[in-house]
Scaffold this motif. Structure first.
Motif, PDB file in Angstrom:
ATOM      1  N   PHE A   1       0.826  -1.195   0.000  1.00 36.29           N
ATOM      2  CA  PHE A   1       0.000   0.000   0.000  1.00 36.29           C
ATOM      3  C   PHE A   1       0.870   1.257   0.000  1.00 36.29           C
ATOM      4  O   PHE A   1       0.692   2.145  -0.814  1.00 36.29           O
ATOM      5  N   VAL A   2       1.812   1.325   0.910  1.00 35.14           N
ATOM      6  CA  VAL A   2       2.652   2.526   1.033  1.00 35.14           C
ATOM      7  C   VAL A   2       3.555   2.729  -0.189  1.00 35.14           C
ATOM      8  O   VAL A   2       3.970   3.832  -0.481  1.00 35.14           O
ATOM      9  N   LEU A   3       3.803   1.672  -0.936  1.00 37.17           N
ATOM     10  CA  LEU A   3       4.675   1.770  -2.102  1.00 37.17           C
ATOM     11  C   LEU A   3       3.958   2.258  -3.348  1.00 37.17           C
ATOM     12  O   LEU A   3       4.561   2.374  -4.400  1.00 37.17           O
ATOM     13  N   GLY A   4       2.659   2.550  -3.226  1.00 33.96           N
ATOM     14  CA  GLY A   4       1.910   3.065  -4.367  1.00 33.96           C
ATOM     15  C   GLY A   4       1.445   1.982  -5.316  1.00 33.96           C
ATOM     16  O   GLY A   4       1.112   2.254  -6.461  1.00 33.96           O
ATOM     17  N   ILE A   5       1.416   0.753  -4.842  1.00 38.34           N
ATOM     18  CA  ILE A   5       1.024  -0.386  -5.670  1.00 38.34           C
ATOM     19  C   ILE A   5      -0.456  -0.278  -6.036  1.00 38.34           C
ATOM     20  O   ILE A   5      -1.281   0.131  -5.226  1.00 38.34           O
ATOM     21  N   ALA A   6      -0.787  -0.688  -7.257  1.00 44.29           N
ATOM     22  CA  ALA A   6      -2.169  -0.631  -7.743  1.00 44.29           C
ATOM     23  C   ALA A   6      -3.072  -1.564  -6.941  1.00 44.29           C
ATOM     24  O   ALA A   6      -2.628  -2.590  -6.427  1.00 44.29           O
ATOM     25  N   PRO A  26     -16.810   5.742  12.397  1.00 46.74           N
ATOM     26  CA  PRO A  26     -15.809   5.148  11.504  1.00 46.74           C
ATOM     27  C   PRO A  26     -14.598   6.066  11.309  1.00 46.74           C
ATOM     28  O   PRO A  26     -14.702   7.276  11.439  1.00 46.74           O
ATOM     29  N   ASN A  27     -13.476   5.453  10.992  1.00 44.12           N
ATOM     30  CA  ASN A  27     -12.258   6.230  10.739  1.00 44.12           C
ATOM     31  C   ASN A  27     -12.420   7.077   9.491  1.00 44.12           C
ATOM     32  O   ASN A  27     -13.134   6.721   8.562  1.00 44.12           O
ATOM     33  N   ARG A  28     -11.756   8.200   9.480  1.00 48.86           N
ATOM     34  CA  ARG A  28     -11.858   9.139   8.365  1.00 48.86           C
ATOM     35  C   ARG A  28     -10.818   8.887   7.297  1.00 48.86           C
ATOM     36  O   ARG A  28     -10.913   9.421   6.210  1.00 48.86           O
ATOM     37  N   ALA A  29      -9.822   8.094   7.610  1.00 51.39           N
ATOM     38  CA  ALA A  29      -8.762   7.811   6.643  1.00 51.39           C
ATOM     39  C   ALA A  29      -7.888   6.683   7.159  1.00 51.39           C
ATOM     40  O   ALA A  29      -7.966   6.314   8.328  1.00 51.39           O
ATOM     41  N   ALA A  30      -7.073   6.148   6.266  1.00 54.07           N
ATOM     42  CA  ALA A  30      -6.062   5.157   6.643  1.00 54.07           C
ATOM     43  C   ALA A  30      -4.751   5.610   6.011  1.00 54.07           C
ATOM     44  O   ALA A  30      -4.734   6.115   4.884  1.00 54.07           O
ATOM     45  N   PHE A  45       8.088   7.961   3.240  1.00 57.28           N
ATOM     46  CA  PHE A  45       7.067   7.839   2.205  1.00 57.28           C
ATOM     47  C   PHE A  45       5.744   7.581   2.917  1.00 57.28           C
ATOM     48  O   PHE A  45       5.664   6.697   3.769  1.00 57.28           O
ATOM     49  N   GLU A  46       4.717   8.346   2.570  1.00 61.02           N
ATOM     50  CA  GLU A  46       3.411   8.161   3.200  1.00 61.02           C
ATOM     51  C   GLU A  46       2.330   8.109   2.131  1.00 61.02           C
ATOM     52  O   GLU A  46       2.336   8.883   1.178  1.00 61.02           O
ATOM     53  N   ARG A  47       1.404   7.178   2.319  1.00 55.81           N
ATOM     54  CA  ARG A  47       0.226   7.104   1.452  1.00 55.81           C
ATOM     55  C   ARG A  47      -0.998   7.100   2.353  1.00 55.81           C
ATOM     56  O   ARG A  47      -1.072   6.346   3.323  1.00 55.81           O
ATOM     57  N   LYS A  48      -1.949   7.946   2.021  1.00 53.54           N
ATOM     58  CA  LYS A  48      -3.157   8.091   2.828  1.00 53.54           C
ATOM     59  C   LYS A  48      -4.360   7.952   1.910  1.00 53.54           C
ATOM     60  O   LYS A  48      -4.393   8.527   0.820  1.00 53.54           O
ATOM     61  N   ILE A  49      -5.365   7.190   2.347  1.00 52.11           N
ATOM     62  CA  ILE A  49      -6.586   6.991   1.578  1.00 52.11           C
ATOM     63  C   ILE A  49      -7.770   7.498   2.394  1.00 52.11           C
ATOM     64  O   ILE A  49      -7.828   7.274   3.597  1.00 52.11           O
ATOM     65  N   PHE A  50      -8.675   8.189   1.728  1.00 49.54           N
ATOM     66  CA  PHE A  50      -9.867   8.739   2.368  1.00 49.54           C
ATOM     67  C   PHE A  50     -11.096   7.950   1.926  1.00 49.54           C
ATOM     68  O   PHE A  50     -11.078   7.315   0.868  1.00 49.54           O
ATOM     69  N   GLY A  53     -12.187   7.808  -1.618  1.00 51.21           N
ATOM     70  CA  GLY A  53     -11.307   7.170  -2.589  1.00 51.21           C
ATOM     71  C   GLY A  53     -10.113   8.031  -2.958  1.00 51.21           C
ATOM     72  O   GLY A  53      -9.200   7.588  -3.637  1.00 51.21           O
ATOM     73  N   ARG A  54     -10.107   9.258  -2.490  1.00 48.73           N
ATOM     74  CA  ARG A  54      -8.973  10.166  -2.757  1.00 48.73           C
ATOM     75  C   ARG A  54      -7.729   9.654  -2.034  1.00 48.73           C
ATOM     76  O   ARG A  54      -7.798   9.169  -0.916  1.00 48.73           O
ATOM     77  N   THR A  55      -6.601   9.742  -2.704  1.00 48.03           N
ATOM     78  CA  THR A  55      -5.323   9.295  -2.147  1.00 48.03           C
ATOM     79  C   THR A  55      -4.356  10.463  -2.087  1.00 48.03           C
ATOM     80  O   THR A  55      -4.311  11.280  -2.999  1.00 48.03           O
ATOM     81  N   GLU A  56      -3.590  10.529  -1.005  1.00 50.21           N
ATOM     82  CA  GLU A  56      -2.507  11.509  -0.887  1.00 50.21           C
ATOM     83  C   GLU A  56      -1.190  10.763  -0.807  1.00 50.21           C
ATOM     84  O   GLU A  56      -1.084   9.771  -0.090  1.00 50.21           O
TER      85      GLU A  56
END
Length: 86
Positions: A1-6, A26-30, A45-50, A53-56
């Protein structure tokens, strides 16, 4: 997930399925953060999903594009696109 894998390479159909949904609120993001060290250099490196479906993607706390994220991973000799990476 953190590596930006599809998503197709993960155990989930949608990234939002990775957000823990328990309890009344419920949680607002992971998010996941990975810190790599090469010599004296340290890169996070950080990946966050809302839920929408938006990703940062962030490198050292700064927002970046997917291209910048992947390029920086490759500069650290982490080649996610390699066929047998996972």
């Amino acid at each position: 997930f953190v590596l930006g894998i599809a998503t197709s390479s993960l155990r989930s159909e949608k990234l939002v399925d990775l957000i823990w949904k328990s309890g009344a609120k419920p949680n607002r993001a992971a998010s996941v953060t990975m810190v790599c060290r090469r010599g004296s250099e340290e890169v996070s490196f950080e990946r966050k999903i809302f839920p929408t479906g938006r990703t940062e993607l962030r490198i050292n706390g700064e927002n970046c594009t997917k291209h910048e994220y992947q390029r920086t991973l490759e500069e650290m000799n982490i080649f996610v696109k390699t066929k047998n990476f996972l």
